[in-house]
Scaffold this motif. Structure first.
Motif, PDB file in Angstrom:
ATOM      1  N   GLU A  63       0.840  -1.190   0.000  1.00 29.04           N
ATOM      2  CA  GLU A  63       0.000   0.000   0.000  1.00 29.04           C
ATOM      3  C   GLU A  63       0.875   1.240   0.000  1.00 29.04           C
ATOM      4  O   GLU A  63       1.830   1.327   0.771  1.00 29.04           O
ATOM      5  CB  GLU A  63      -0.931  -0.004   1.211  1.00 29.04           C
ATOM      6  N   VAL A  64       0.541   2.173  -0.876  1.00 27.07           N
ATOM      7  CA  VAL A  64       1.291   3.416  -0.988  1.00 27.07           C
ATOM      8  C   VAL A  64       0.470   4.530  -0.347  1.00 27.07           C
ATOM      9  O   VAL A  64      -0.677   4.752  -0.743  1.00 27.07           O
ATOM     10  CB  VAL A  64       1.579   3.757  -2.471  1.00 27.07           C
ATOM     11  N   PRO A  65       1.030   5.204   0.646  1.00 24.26           N
ATOM     12  CA  PRO A  65       0.278   6.287   1.298  1.00 24.26           C
ATOM     13  C   PRO A  65      -0.026   7.424   0.320  1.00 24.26           C
ATOM     14  O   PRO A  65       0.687   7.628  -0.671  1.00 24.26           O
ATOM     15  CB  PRO A  65       1.225   6.778   2.398  1.00 24.26           C
ATOM     16  N   ARG A  66      -1.084   8.169   0.622  1.00 24.96           N
ATOM     17  CA  ARG A  66      -1.454   9.322  -0.205  1.00 24.96           C
ATOM     18  C   ARG A  66      -0.280  10.277  -0.322  1.00 24.96           C
ATOM     19  O   ARG A  66       0.402  10.567   0.657  1.00 24.96           O
ATOM     20  CB  ARG A  66      -2.634  10.054   0.414  1.00 24.96           C
ATOM     21  N   GLY A  67      -0.021  10.749  -1.529  1.00 26.21           N
ATOM     22  CA  GLY A  67       1.033  11.726  -1.760  1.00 26.21           C
ATOM     23  C   GLY A  67       2.433  11.160  -1.678  1.00 26.21           C
ATOM     24  O   GLY A  67       3.397  11.903  -1.516  1.00 26.21           O
ATOM     25  N   ALA A  68       2.591   9.856  -1.820  1.00 27.08           N
ATOM     26  CA  ALA A  68       3.918   9.234  -1.735  1.00 27.08           C
ATOM     27  C   ALA A  68       4.413   8.828  -3.116  1.00 27.08           C
ATOM     28  O   ALA A  68       3.632   8.517  -4.008  1.00 27.08           O
ATOM     29  CB  ALA A  68       3.869   8.008  -0.828  1.00 27.08           C
ATOM     30  N   ARG A  69       5.717   8.837  -3.243  1.00 27.08           N
ATOM     31  CA  ARG A  69       6.319   8.357  -4.485  1.00 27.08           C
ATOM     32  C   ARG A  69       6.111   6.841  -4.588  1.00 27.08           C
ATOM     33  O   ARG A  69       5.975   6.154  -3.586  1.00 27.08           O
ATOM     34  CB  ARG A  69       7.802   8.691  -4.494  1.00 27.08           C
ATOM     35  N   LEU A  70       6.159   6.349  -5.821  1.00 25.75           N
ATOM     36  CA  LEU A  70       5.989   4.914  -6.063  1.00 25.75           C
ATOM     37  C   LEU A  70       7.319   4.166  -6.130  1.00 25.75           C
ATOM     38  O   LEU A  70       7.337   2.945  -6.192  1.00 25.75           O
ATOM     39  CB  LEU A  70       5.206   4.683  -7.352  1.00 25.75           C
ATOM     40  N   ARG A  71       8.436   4.884  -6.114  1.00 31.67           N
ATOM     41  CA  ARG A  71       9.750   4.279  -6.314  1.00 31.67           C
ATOM     42  C   ARG A  71       9.999   3.078  -5.393  1.00 31.67           C
ATOM     43  O   ARG A  71      10.410   2.014  -5.852  1.00 31.67           O
ATOM     44  CB  ARG A  71      10.851   5.314  -6.128  1.00 31.67           C
ATOM     45  N   ASN A  72       9.763   3.214  -4.098  1.00 26.82           N
ATOM     46  CA  ASN A  72      10.044   2.104  -3.177  1.00 26.82           C
ATOM     47  C   ASN A  72       9.148   0.902  -3.445  1.00 26.82           C
ATOM     48  O   ASN A  72       9.604  -0.235  -3.381  1.00 26.82           O
ATOM     49  CB  ASN A  72       9.902   2.560  -1.727  1.00 26.82           C
ATOM     50  N   ALA A  73       7.889   1.144  -3.749  1.00 27.61           N
ATOM     51  CA  ALA A  73       6.964   0.042  -4.032  1.00 27.61           C
ATOM     52  C   ALA A  73       7.343  -0.675  -5.324  1.00 27.61           C
ATOM     53  O   ALA A  73       7.073  -1.870  -5.480  1.00 27.61           O
ATOM     54  CB  ALA A  73       5.534   0.561  -4.106  1.00 27.61           C
ATOM     55  N   LEU A  74       7.988   0.043  -6.235  1.00 27.31           N
ATOM     56  CA  LEU A  74       8.384  -0.551  -7.511  1.00 27.31           C
ATOM     57  C   LEU A  74       9.737  -1.254  -7.433  1.00 27.31           C
ATOM     58  O   LEU A  74      10.114  -1.961  -8.363  1.00 27.31           O
ATOM     59  CB  LEU A  74       8.429   0.529  -8.601  1.00 27.31           C
ATOM     60  N   ALA A  75      10.477  -1.070  -6.346  1.00 33.73           N
ATOM     61  CA  ALA A  75      11.824  -1.624  -6.210  1.00 33.73           C
ATOM     62  C   ALA A  75      11.794  -3.049  -5.657  1.00 33.73           C
ATOM     63  O   ALA A  75      12.555  -3.394  -4.763  1.00 33.73           O
ATOM     64  CB  ALA A  75      12.665  -0.716  -5.329  1.00 33.73           C
ATOM     65  N   VAL A  76      10.925  -3.858  -6.194  1.00 35.30           N
ATOM     66  CA  VAL A  76      10.807  -5.255  -5.754  1.00 35.30           C
ATOM     67  C   VAL A  76      11.013  -6.156  -6.967  1.00 35.30           C
ATOM     68  O   VAL A  76      10.785  -5.747  -8.103  1.00 35.30           O
ATOM     69  CB  VAL A  76       9.426  -5.531  -5.106  1.00 35.30           C
ATOM     70  N   PRO A  77      11.449  -7.398  -6.732  1.00 32.52           N
ATOM     71  CA  PRO A  77      11.599  -8.327  -7.858  1.00 32.52           C
ATOM     72  C   PRO A  77      10.233  -8.792  -8.362  1.00 32.52           C
ATOM     73  O   PRO A  77       9.204  -8.571  -7.726  1.00 32.52           O
ATOM     74  CB  PRO A  77      12.393  -9.484  -7.242  1.00 32.52           C
ATOM     75  N   GLY A  78      10.261  -9.444  -9.500  1.00 29.36           N
ATOM     76  CA  GLY A  78       9.043 -10.022 -10.042  1.00 29.36           C
ATOM     77  C   GLY A  78       8.198  -9.018 -10.797  1.00 29.36           C
ATOM     78  O   GLY A  78       8.654  -7.945 -11.181  1.00 29.36           O
ATOM     79  N   THR A  79       6.954  -9.381 -10.996  1.00 24.98           N
ATOM     80  CA  THR A  79       6.000  -8.562 -11.737  1.00 24.98           C
ATOM     81  C   THR A  79       5.224  -7.691 -10.766  1.00 24.98           C
ATOM     82  O   THR A  79       4.771  -8.158  -9.729  1.00 24.98           O
ATOM     83  CB  THR A  79       5.027  -9.468 -12.520  1.00 24.98           C
ATOM     84  N   VAL A  80       5.086  -6.429 -11.128  1.00 20.46           N
ATOM     85  CA  VAL A  80       4.358  -5.469 -10.294  1.00 20.46           C
ATOM     86  C   VAL A  80       3.171  -4.928 -11.075  1.00 20.46           C
ATOM     87  O   VAL A  80       3.291  -4.592 -12.256  1.00 20.46           O
ATOM     88  CB  VAL A  80       5.271  -4.307  -9.859  1.00 20.46           C
ATOM     89  N   LEU A  81       2.039  -4.842 -10.394  1.00 25.45           N
ATOM     90  CA  LEU A  81       0.835  -4.201 -10.933  1.00 25.45           C
ATOM     91  C   LEU A  81       0.512  -3.002 -10.050  1.00 25.45           C
ATOM     92  O   LEU A  81       0.344  -3.152  -8.842  1.00 25.45           O
ATOM     93  CB  LEU A  81      -0.342  -5.182 -10.936  1.00 25.45           C
ATOM     94  N   VAL A  82       0.449  -1.824 -10.645  1.00 20.37           N
ATOM     95  CA  VAL A  82       0.066  -0.603  -9.930  1.00 20.37           C
ATOM     96  C   VAL A  82      -1.362  -0.263 -10.325  1.00 20.37           C
ATOM     97  O   VAL A  82      -1.662  -0.071 -11.499  1.00 20.37           O
ATOM     98  CB  VAL A  82       0.996   0.586 -10.280  1.00 20.37           C
ATOM     99  N   ASP A  83      -2.243  -0.185  -9.321  1.00 19.89           N
ATOM    100  CA  ASP A  83      -3.653   0.125  -9.585  1.00 19.89           C
ATOM    101  C   ASP A  83      -4.107   1.171  -8.573  1.00 19.89           C
ATOM    102  O   ASP A  83      -4.282   0.861  -7.413  1.00 19.89           O
ATOM    103  CB  ASP A  83      -4.483  -1.150  -9.463  1.00 19.89           C
TER     104      ASP A  83
END
Length: 175
Positions: A63-83
């Motif tokens: 979960e990405v907090p309101r007003g936060a960058r997505l960089r850390n959430a995207l820095a994971v291995p595998g396939t990522v879906l952002v919704d």
């Protein structure tokens, strides 16, 4: 991309699952980056619950907090879906989302061979917003969508559950 209730999240989930079935050490790893959280809107909360139930146990949720960058959430291995990018933009004060950081994080994932699937709302096809805030959101999300599409391998428009693959360039030679 698509409008409300177009089926875009379901299409994205299926695409991410297919990408995760690929070969290599990261295959099978699925991360769902949620840009919205359960809150005070029963209808929206029910939609979140539906998404959660549909994904099943193979997914890890970030979960990405309101007003936060997505960089850390995207820095994971595998396939990522952002919704979804629309909810992400809406969470920033004045809709001032850090799209440059997002584009850089997406480019970094690509360079590592990591698949990323993004869901975004297409709000520019609907009713013209009658408030300054509505106009600002529509215009900002349009810019975000375009910048992300510029670096994407593929862009799909989902309408009524059907997918239209959008070509990179106008066949007549326009931009």
């Amino acid at each position: 991309m698509g409008g409300a209730r177009s089926g875009k999240s379901e299409v994205a989930e299926r695409l991410a699952q297919r990408r995760a079935l690929g070969e290599g050490p990261q295959s099978g790893q699925l991360t769902y980056v949620a840009t919205a959280a359960v809150g005070n809107d029963a209808g929206f909360d029910a939609r979140i619950a539906l998404h959660q139930a549909r994904r099943g146990p193979d997914w890890t949720t970030a979960e990405v907090p309101r007003g936060a960058r997505l960089r850390n959430a995207l820095a994971v291995p595998g396939t990522v879906l952002v919704d979804s990018l629309g909810t992400w933009v809406a969470g920033w004060p004045g809709f001032a989302a850090d799209v440059d950081d997002l584009v850089a994080a997406l480019a970094s994932r690509r360079s590592m061979g990591r698949a990323t699937v993004l869901v975004s709302d297409e709000v520019g096809l609907g009713v013209h917003p009658d408030s300054a805030e509505g106009l600002a959101f529509r215009d900002t999300l349009g810019v975000v969508n375009r910048q992300v599409a510029d670096i994407a391998d593929d862009v799909w428009l989902v309408v009524a559950g059907r997918v239209l693959v959008l070509p990179r360039e106008d066949p007549a030679g326009g931009a």
